[in-house]
Design a protein around this motif. Structure first.
Motif: not given
Length: 567
Positions: A92, A95, A413, A416, A419, A421
């Motif tokens: 988080e 990100e 990772t 992330i 999502r 990304l």
């Protein structure tokens, strides 16, 4: 030009980092007290801040529902408070840094430690480091937003708060700085690294007022590993394979929860039931488990007990983490890794058994997180065991190398990436670094003479690379530019001096760094600019286009493609 891009602002940001280091240290202590409070409430029904582990409870089978209750509360807080508090904190933070301009909300700073205290206090198999990284990062980000600093400076202060919190929890400032380098900063610049180093230093000094001095798990092993090079390398590869299995298992568990026909708010409660069942079988696996880490590193447990505890801890951690609840990953990996080390020492009792716990936790941590340098220094910072440093170095890099080959992403990772990304974790020198305009410019681009006719100019540019405009010279001095469309609409006998336009307001010099030239082109929104020899000798020598600036990157990319095909 300088080696580093610094200015006087870094002094101001460093001063703010001192404040953030102090605040994060206090926040770390408050988080641990919060965990103590909820542990006593859930397991002993007493309102006290005394440090009691869940292992001594007298709840019997009712202990199964305690983590489920904590997970339910965490799910409600995430649903109606902030979804950003879900997870173990580091992804988080990454990100927010990469895709959120390092902006974090006040809700996260308050709700993340609250939900983590509830989850861990109710028996969740997590450590406090992930929540404090998120909390410290939130505090750094909030202070930076209040001060209205730049995005880059805000990132530095966010990471400073996160790493200062980790330093306060574990007393490992150098490992925290390396975590910033390997996971959070995404650059190596004084602007970012200096505040992080200062904040971690402040947290390290202030930690002595809130926590016990010295390493958390002091060890002093004998360095009797001279002939075990191949064994350590082989074990490293095996741990790397196991780390890949852990990462795949976590993805599988997360996919199972994703397919449940209920809202994600209820997932932590379901995961809590599994945690409670595991805790009913082995109460030592519940909670932070720092005492268990010490027992494993000092080889105080029977092998059968170690095997049982490590297996249950791994399962309930994967299920709880996959459910999206709130908690850290370092402490569980330390338990599993040091447990693996104890098991290896039982198989090879003559191969330096005292250091295998440190080697195991370093290797597993480095390969699962994808942070080998952090893991090695972290293991040393926790134990101060110099005898284990060299074996941990070899084994950790062997493990990390194995997982790097097998997995596209680490657990840091992968979340992330789900999502949409992508986080690029490989850093390399910019292909433009070290190059000047002179090395990249095109000397062959057609330069027209001011006394040439339009017809002559059209004949010349037909044989040249297409440009939106061409330089017009007189005795090697740049007088203006002319566009192909202007030439086509003018009579053939017209002289260029009659149709040319003023030269661009900007121009480049041959000895100018290529990166600076790229910035000039981008800022002026130009596809090309003329190049002059120097300020002292402003004669025209060539043209630099945006395509010329891309060529070094193309060459590097093609070389990597060749390597990929060979591999």
């Amino acid at each position: 030009m300088r080696d580093y891009a610094v200015n006087r602002r870094v002094v101001f940001i460093s001063f703010i980092a001192v404040v953030i280091g102090a605040i994060s240290t206090v926040a770390a202590k408050l988080l641990l007290l919060l965990i103590n409070l909820f542990t006593n409430l859930f397991f002993y029904q007493s309102f006290t801040l005394v440090d009691h582990a869940p292992v001594g409870h007298h709840l019997g089978a009712w202990v199964i529902v305690v983590p489920a209750l904590g997970g339910l509360l965490a799910g409600l807080i995430a649903r109606y408070g902030s979804e950003k508090i879900r997870g173990h904190g580091i992804p988080e933070a990454m990100e927010a840094i990469l895709f959120g301009k390092s902006r974090m909300s006040p809700r996260v700073a308050v709700l993340k430690p609250l939900s983590s205290g509830i989850v861990i206090g109710s028996g969740g198999p997590f450590g406090a480091e992930g929540p404090i990284i998120m909390t410290g990062g939130s505090l750094g980000s909030l202070l930076a937003q209040y001060l209205h600093v730049s995005d880059g400076e805000r990132k530095a202060l966010l990471v400073a708060g996160a790493c200062a919190g980790m330093t306060a929890i574990f007393g490992t400032p150098i490992a925290a700085i390396l975590l910033a380098v390997e996971l959070l900063l995404f650059e190596f610049r004084p602007r970012s690294l200096l505040p992080v180093g200062i904040a971690c230093s402040v947290a390290g000094f202030l930690r002595l007022y809130f926590f016990e001095a010295g390493p958390l798990f002091p060890l002093h092993s004998a360095p009797n590993y001279t002939h075990n090079f191949l064994l350590f390398a082989t074990v490293g590869i095996a741990i790397g394979l196991f780390a890949a299995f852990i990462s795949k298992s976590l993805h599988w568990v997360e996919a199972l929860f994703d397919h449940l026909p209920i809202h994600w708010m209820w997932w932590p409660a379901l995961g809590g039931l599994v945690v409670g069942l595991g805790g009913y079988i082995a109460p030592e696996t519940m909670g932070v488990g720092y005492g268990l880490i010490g027992d494993l590193l000092n080889n105080r447990l029977d092998i059968s007990i170690v095997l049982l505890l490590v297996s249950i801890k791994l399962v309930i951690w994967l299920v709880a983490l996959g459910s999206g609840t709130s908690g850290g990953v370092l402490a569980p990996l330390l338990i599993v890794g040091s447990g693996i080390g104890v098991l290896i020492a039982s198989v090879f009792p003559e191969s330096a058994p005292g250091i295998w716990g440190v080697v195991g936790l370093s290797s597993l941590l480095g390969s699962v997180l994808g942070t080998p340098l952090t893991a090695i220094v972290f293991a040393f910072g926790l134990t101060h065991d110099t005898a284990a440093l060299l074996p941990a170095l070899l084994t950790t890099f062997a493990a990390w190398g194995t997982t790097s080959i097998l997995l596209r992403r680490s657990i840091m990772t992968a979340k992330i990436a789900k999502r949409g990304l992508h986080v690029y974790r490989e850093y390399c020198v910019n292909p433009l670094e070290g190059k000047t305009v002179e090395k990249l410019m095109n000397r062959e681009t057609c330069a027209l003479d001011v006394d040439q006719t339009v017809a002559q100019a059209l004949t010349l540019i037909q044989k040249q690379p297409h440009l939106p405009a061409y330089p017009v010279l007189s005795k090697n001095m740049l007088l203006g530019t002319v566009q192909p469309s202007d030439l086509r609409h003018a009579p053939g006998g017209t002289l260029l001096r009659q149709v040319m336009k003023q030269p661009p307001d900007e121009h480049l010099y041959a000895n100018q760094p290529a990166q600076a030239a790229a910035m000039t082109l981008a800022r002026q929104k130009m596809l090309w600019l003329p190049v002059l020899q120097s300020e002292a000798e402003p004669i025209y020598v060539g043209v630099l286009s945006s395509m010329d600036l891309l060529l070094p990157t193309v060459v590097t990319f093609e070389q990597e493609l060749v390597f990929e095909k060979l591999r």
